[in-house]
Motif scaffolding. Sequence first.
Motif, PDB file in Angstrom:
ATOM      1  N   ARG A  41      19.770   0.540  -2.344  1.00 46.03           N
ATOM      2  CA  ARG A  41      18.406   0.464  -2.852  1.00 46.03           C
ATOM      3  C   ARG A  41      18.150  -0.747  -3.754  1.00 46.03           C
ATOM      4  N   SER A  42      18.849  -1.857  -3.501  1.00 47.54           N
ATOM      5  CA  SER A  42      18.478  -3.058  -4.247  1.00 47.54           C
ATOM      6  C   SER A  42      17.775  -4.079  -3.360  1.00 47.54           C
ATOM      7  N   CYS A  43      17.415  -3.651  -2.150  1.00 47.67           N
ATOM      8  CA  CYS A  43      16.624  -4.504  -1.262  1.00 47.67           C
ATOM      9  C   CYS A  43      15.556  -3.602  -0.645  1.00 47.67           C
ATOM     10  N   SER A  44      14.294  -4.020  -0.699  1.00 43.73           N
ATOM     11  CA  SER A  44      13.221  -3.138  -0.216  1.00 43.73           C
ATOM     12  C   SER A  44      13.062  -3.173   1.296  1.00 43.73           C
ATOM     13  N   VAL A  45      13.258  -4.348   1.855  1.00 39.35           N
ATOM     14  CA  VAL A  45      12.942  -4.523   3.279  1.00 39.35           C
ATOM     15  C   VAL A  45      14.090  -5.200   3.999  1.00 39.35           C
ATOM     16  N   LEU A  46      14.466  -4.646   5.120  1.00 40.51           N
ATOM     17  CA  LEU A  46      15.442  -5.287   5.980  1.00 40.51           C
ATOM     18  C   LEU A  46      14.712  -5.699   7.255  1.00 40.51           C
ATOM     19  N   VAL A  47      14.767  -6.987   7.559  1.00 43.12           N
ATOM     20  CA  VAL A  47      14.070  -7.526   8.724  1.00 43.12           C
ATOM     21  C   VAL A  47      15.114  -7.759   9.803  1.00 43.12           C
ATOM     22  N   ALA A  48      14.862  -7.255  11.007  1.00 45.25           N
ATOM     23  CA  ALA A  48      15.907  -7.380  12.032  1.00 45.25           C
ATOM     24  C   ALA A  48      15.338  -7.304  13.439  1.00 45.25           C
ATOM     25  N   THR A  49      16.072  -7.861  14.376  1.00 47.21           N
ATOM     26  CA  THR A  49      15.764  -7.624  15.787  1.00 47.21           C
ATOM     27  C   THR A  49      16.471  -6.330  16.188  1.00 47.21           C
ATOM     28  N   ASP A  50      16.138  -5.807  17.350  1.00 44.69           N
ATOM     29  CA  ASP A  50      16.771  -4.567  17.805  1.00 44.69           C
ATOM     30  C   ASP A  50      18.277  -4.754  17.945  1.00 44.69           C
ATOM     31  N   VAL A  51      18.668  -5.919  18.450  1.00 41.68           N
ATOM     32  CA  VAL A  51      20.092  -6.162  18.653  1.00 41.68           C
ATOM     33  C   VAL A  51      20.829  -6.137  17.317  1.00 41.68           C
ATOM     34  N   ALA A  52      20.244  -6.838  16.313  1.00 39.21           N
ATOM     35  CA  ALA A  52      20.929  -6.923  15.023  1.00 39.21           C
ATOM     36  C   ALA A  52      20.991  -5.571  14.328  1.00 39.21           C
ATOM     37  N   ALA A  53      20.020  -4.704  14.598  1.00 39.31           N
ATOM     38  CA  ALA A  53      19.966  -3.421  13.895  1.00 39.31           C
ATOM     39  C   ALA A  53      20.775  -2.337  14.588  1.00 39.31           C
ATOM     40  N   ARG A  54      21.333  -2.664  15.743  1.00 41.30           N
ATOM     41  CA  ARG A  54      22.043  -1.644  16.497  1.00 41.30           C
ATOM     42  C   ARG A  54      23.219  -1.081  15.697  1.00 41.30           C
ATOM     43  N   GLY A  55      23.368   0.216  15.735  1.00 47.78           N
ATOM     44  CA  GLY A  55      24.524   0.807  15.073  1.00 47.78           C
ATOM     45  C   GLY A  55      24.355   1.001  13.574  1.00 47.78           C
ATOM     46  N   LEU A  56      23.210   0.567  13.050  1.00 43.82           N
ATOM     47  CA  LEU A  56      22.941   0.778  11.633  1.00 43.82           C
ATOM     48  C   LEU A  56      22.798   2.254  11.362  1.00 43.82           C
ATOM     49  N   ASP A  57      23.403   2.697  10.300  1.00 43.84           N
ATOM     50  CA  ASP A  57      23.263   4.109   9.983  1.00 43.84           C
ATOM     51  C   ASP A  57      22.864   4.222   8.522  1.00 43.84           C
ATOM     52  N   ILE A  58      21.583   4.298   8.294  1.00 46.07           N
ATOM     53  CA  ILE A  58      21.097   4.357   6.924  1.00 46.07           C
ATOM     54  C   ILE A  58      20.302   5.631   6.751  1.00 46.07           C
ATOM     55  N   ALA A  59      20.730   6.435   5.798  1.00 44.13           N
ATOM     56  CA  ALA A  59      20.185   7.781   5.698  1.00 44.13           C
ATOM     57  C   ALA A  59      18.749   7.787   5.193  1.00 44.13           C
ATOM     58  N   GLN A  60      18.494   7.065   4.101  1.00 40.84           N
ATOM     59  CA  GLN A  60      17.184   7.184   3.491  1.00 40.84           C
ATOM     60  C   GLN A  60      16.297   6.021   3.850  1.00 40.84           C
ATOM     61  N   LEU A  61      15.559   6.170   4.909  1.00 40.08           N
ATOM     62  CA  LEU A  61      14.677   5.109   5.333  1.00 40.08           C
ATOM     63  C   LEU A  61      13.268   5.683   5.303  1.00 40.08           C
ATOM     64  N   GLU A  62      12.466   5.204   4.358  1.00 42.63           N
ATOM     65  CA  GLU A  62      11.123   5.790   4.237  1.00 42.63           C
ATOM     66  C   GLU A  62      10.180   5.270   5.306  1.00 42.63           C
ATOM     67  N   ALA A  63      10.423   4.038   5.754  1.00 45.44           N
ATOM     68  CA  ALA A  63       9.467   3.476   6.718  1.00 45.44           C
ATOM     69  C   ALA A  63      10.126   2.543   7.710  1.00 45.44           C
ATOM     70  N   HIS A  70       0.815  -1.211   0.000  1.00 47.72           N
ATOM     71  CA  HIS A  70       0.000   0.000   0.000  1.00 47.72           C
ATOM     72  C   HIS A  70       0.856   1.272   0.000  1.00 47.72           C
ATOM     73  N   TYR A  71       1.794   1.372   0.929  1.00 46.49           N
ATOM     74  CA  TYR A  71       2.561   2.619   1.065  1.00 46.49           C
ATOM     75  C   TYR A  71       3.754   2.675   0.117  1.00 46.49           C
ATOM     76  N   ARG A  72       4.242   1.533  -0.329  1.00 45.62           N
ATOM     77  CA  ARG A  72       5.316   1.439  -1.309  1.00 45.62           C
ATOM     78  C   ARG A  72       6.576   2.223  -0.935  1.00 45.62           C
ATOM     79  N   PRO A  73       7.046   2.083   0.288  1.00 49.26           N
ATOM     80  CA  PRO A  73       8.310   2.756   0.651  1.00 49.26           C
ATOM     81  C   PRO A  73       9.482   2.072  -0.062  1.00 49.26           C
ATOM     82  N   GLU A  74      10.452   2.868  -0.439  1.00 53.16           N
ATOM     83  CA  GLU A  74      11.591   2.289  -1.161  1.00 53.16           C
ATOM     84  C   GLU A  74      12.473   1.468  -0.217  1.00 53.16           C
ATOM     85  N   SER A  75      12.642   1.955   1.001  1.00 52.33           N
ATOM     86  CA  SER A  75      13.445   1.230   1.987  1.00 52.33           C
ATOM     87  C   SER A  75      12.706   1.161   3.311  1.00 52.33           C
ATOM     88  N   THR A  76      12.550  -0.047   3.817  1.00 50.78           N
ATOM     89  CA  THR A  76      11.822  -0.245   5.072  1.00 50.78           C
ATOM     90  C   THR A  76      12.641  -1.101   6.011  1.00 50.78           C
TER      91      THR A  76
END
Length: 469
Positions: free
Chosen positions: A301-323, A249-255
């Motif tokens: 931008r060649s992957c639409s969705v990154l699925v992660a737990t809070d621990v795995a996502a820690r320290g991620l620094d991604i500028a363009q996150l639509e959702a 529905h929302y079609r975010p480029e990066s989630t």
Amino acid sequence: MTENSPPIQPASGPSFDRLPLAPAILATLKQLGYDSMTPIQAASLPITLDGHDLIAQAKTGSGKTAAFALPLLTRLNPRRFAVQAMVLCPTRELADQVTQEIRRLARFIDNIKIVTLCGGATMRPQMASLEHGAHIVVGTPGRIMDHIERESLDLSALNTLVLDEADRMLDMGFYDQIAWVAKQCPRQRQTLLFSATYPEGIAKLARQFLNQPQEVKLTEQHASHKIRQRFYEVTREQRLEAVAALLKHYRPESTLAFCNTKQQCRDLLDLLHAQGFHALTLNGDLEQRERDQVLIQFANRSCSVLVATDVAARGLDIAQLEAVINVDVTPDPEIHVHRVGRTGRADQEGWAFTLSSPTELHRVETIAKMMDIAPEWHELSELNTDAAKLIPPMVTLQILGGRKEKIRAGDVLGALTGEAGFTREQIGKINVTEWNTYVAVTRNIAREAVKRLSAGKVKGKSVKVRALE
Ligand code: ADP
Ligand code: MG
């Protein structure tokens, strides 16, 4: 802990004038347009200027650099040609930023020399700068270790040690290096630790290397107009399917989709793959190389969705996150604030969706209270799931060969836009790692680009190329 809820707008915050700062520094602040202190500065400067050790927790962009730079500049003796302060940072980019900010703040103090020491650059010029006498060094733990070991960095006159972005340094596996470096510093010193989050490793660092530290913690508050939060009530059976519906529905480029457990991550990934989404997951079982690959594909931008737990996502620094999608409601409201704060950065608007089962509603209430919002509830039935498949605009090509083969981004760009005949606009981010090079290309040319790169040469050599799909 000092709890400072809504952040004071800099314009209405307390003035620097009330602090015991040198007139030259006050004049610089005025010239830089720093009319008043940010909340983290207001909370920490009275403590640090008084000489105490400090643990400060505050989000990115809150003005932490000045919070540690002002006390170290205040204590600095420019006439003494010895390293008096050292700042450890997780990456070269952050070290460069910190160096620039300290330089700005030191503008009115005569001849202060600041040296940046990071890996990736050759040692010799760094050693030469140190030999000419530096007052402040800023750098990454590994490289600073190298200099101490080679005795090109003498810390005997050090009076201030700063650990900046300490949580990220721990995420990157720098604990032992930080510990080693801290042990080489004089015992009589001030130690300041800055971090956006407070994982267990931070407490361990603090116990080992800080002396009766005072703690300052600013609960995160984001400009809520930049984040549009929506809540959906779901049953157990609907939950994962609802993630797919939101994406369509929302079609975010990066989630970034947060789950509370690894199992939930696996289940969601299976469902998304089955429905043709380009989704990847991050978890602790990945090797560094695999983790890099996932992050590169997500960031280019060649992957639409990154699925992660809070621990795995820690320290991620991604500028363009639509959702951001909260697949589960986290029991900790601070984690929720941290999760949704990853979208709507800079000047961009972002979406934050939260899926709540009836049994999680009390968690939403706690979150709403803490964020001071009235949750905006929506129905799953409003979502248009007939829409076309969500497809990322780019495809990542992996070229076997990286820094070890002396490949540079320019070589790859040259090969694609030269002999292979593609245009600059068809090429996205290029990442060169130790052994591999990754280049994003627009989806429509991916197959052809693999063919032509394989047939041609990069840096005078034929290369193996494949599309990561
Ligand atoms: P953090 O390290 O917390 O992410 P920085 O120290 O990089 O944040 O500061 C973010 C930005 O805010 C920088 O551009 C800095 O120059 C600016 N800044 C810091 N303190 C103030 C202040 N008191 N008034 C105005 N701008 C400030
Ligand atoms: Mg910073």
